[in-house]
Design an enzyme around this catalytic site. Sequence first.
Site, PDB file in Angstrom:
ATOM      1  N   CYS A   1       0.948 -64.224  28.036  1.00 18.84           N
ATOM      2  CA  CYS A   1       1.896 -63.294  27.426  1.00 18.84           C
ATOM      3  C   CYS A   1       2.950 -62.782  28.404  1.00 18.84           C
ATOM      4  CB  CYS A   1       1.151 -62.116  26.804  1.00 18.84           C
ATOM      5  SG  CYS A   1      -0.088 -62.617  25.581  1.00 18.84           S
TER       6      CYS A   1
ATOM      7  N   HIS B   1       5.872 -56.622  26.467  1.00 19.05           N
ATOM      8  CA  HIS B   1       5.151 -57.550  25.611  1.00 19.05           C
ATOM      9  C   HIS B   1       4.556 -56.777  24.444  1.00 19.05           C
ATOM     10  CE1 HIS B   1       2.254 -60.209  23.959  1.00 19.05           C
ATOM     11  NE2 HIS B   1       1.216 -59.659  24.553  1.00 19.05           N
TER      12      HIS B   1
ATOM     13  N   ASN C   1       1.657 -59.989  17.519  1.00 14.51           N
ATOM     14  CA  ASN C   1       1.621 -60.369  18.934  1.00 14.51           C
ATOM     15  C   ASN C   1       1.912 -61.856  19.044  1.00 14.51           C
ATOM     16  OD1 ASN C   1       0.784 -61.279  21.494  1.00 14.51           O
ATOM     17  ND2 ASN C   1      -0.860 -59.767  21.644  1.00 14.51           N
TER      18      ASN C   1
END
Length: 318
Positions: free
Chosen positions: A120, A244, A274
């Site tokens: 990520c 993020h 996400n």
Amino acid sequence: MFNTPSAPAGATIVAFGEYQPPRVVTNADLEARVETTDEWIRSRVGIEERRVAGPEDTVASMGVAAGGKALAASGLSPDDIDLVIVATCTVTDQIPNTAATVAAHLGITAPGAFDVNAACAGFCYALGVASDAVRAGSARNVLVVGSEKLSDWVDWDDRSTCVIFADGAGAVVVSAAEEHGIGPVVWGSDGDRADKIYLRDHKYLYQEGQAVFRWTTTELYKVALEALERAGVEPGELTAFVPHQANLRIVESIARKLGAPQALVARDIVTAGNTSSASIPLALSRMVGRGELPSGSIVLTLGFGAGLVYAAQVIRIP
């Protein structure tokens, strides 16, 4: 002594692009499959809906869609791009790399092309590499893409993960500039905690949610503050904070510790979920498109994820 190319003074982002699959999966949809509720999902991770790719969508095809928009917005031609970097951790085949495929589909001829897997944090890593390549004279214009198809790696009967992850892609074009538009990257890792996020049975994403939550909310604001310091930016000068999009509680906890109450905080996770390395460029592109980040805006990015790895840098919106 070797000859070295003439290097520009700086590198900057000149354009953004994004792609989201058309299929929307709501919390109600997940209620029908696993033991969960809309209230539980919102209170734990802050997500109301997410986008999930169809069989026609791949990491490469989504990267092409986002990268093509960024390239068009930049005003450059495919021949102007001499390096393509794709940040991803969800390709099903390690060979060939995704970047070369993306480049070929966009008509970019013979660029340097490679993938970056920093989970990520991948986009921030790739952006740091692109900026350094431009400033060193190794490239003039770089296409940086974050693209993920996490739905291929999610156990849709596991409520702890199926409510979180989603699919999509975001992209930027980085070009040579007289002034710095991308600050120094502050990156690192905590490999002793690599077992907190991994592939269970080599096919399903698994994470120890509480351990990851504690790490992100107690340690990562320090990385963000260091990125500000190295860029010579005070928290009060920030226009926005775009971390993020892991979990809304994590995003808001880190934001509170920055001491920048005036900064707009990206909350793309509410409607996008996400999307790992795609989440930061996707959120940036959508914020720019909505007019929330006018030219000259100073933005702090912060990526973090499996590894455990992290990276942050300050950017200026063109």
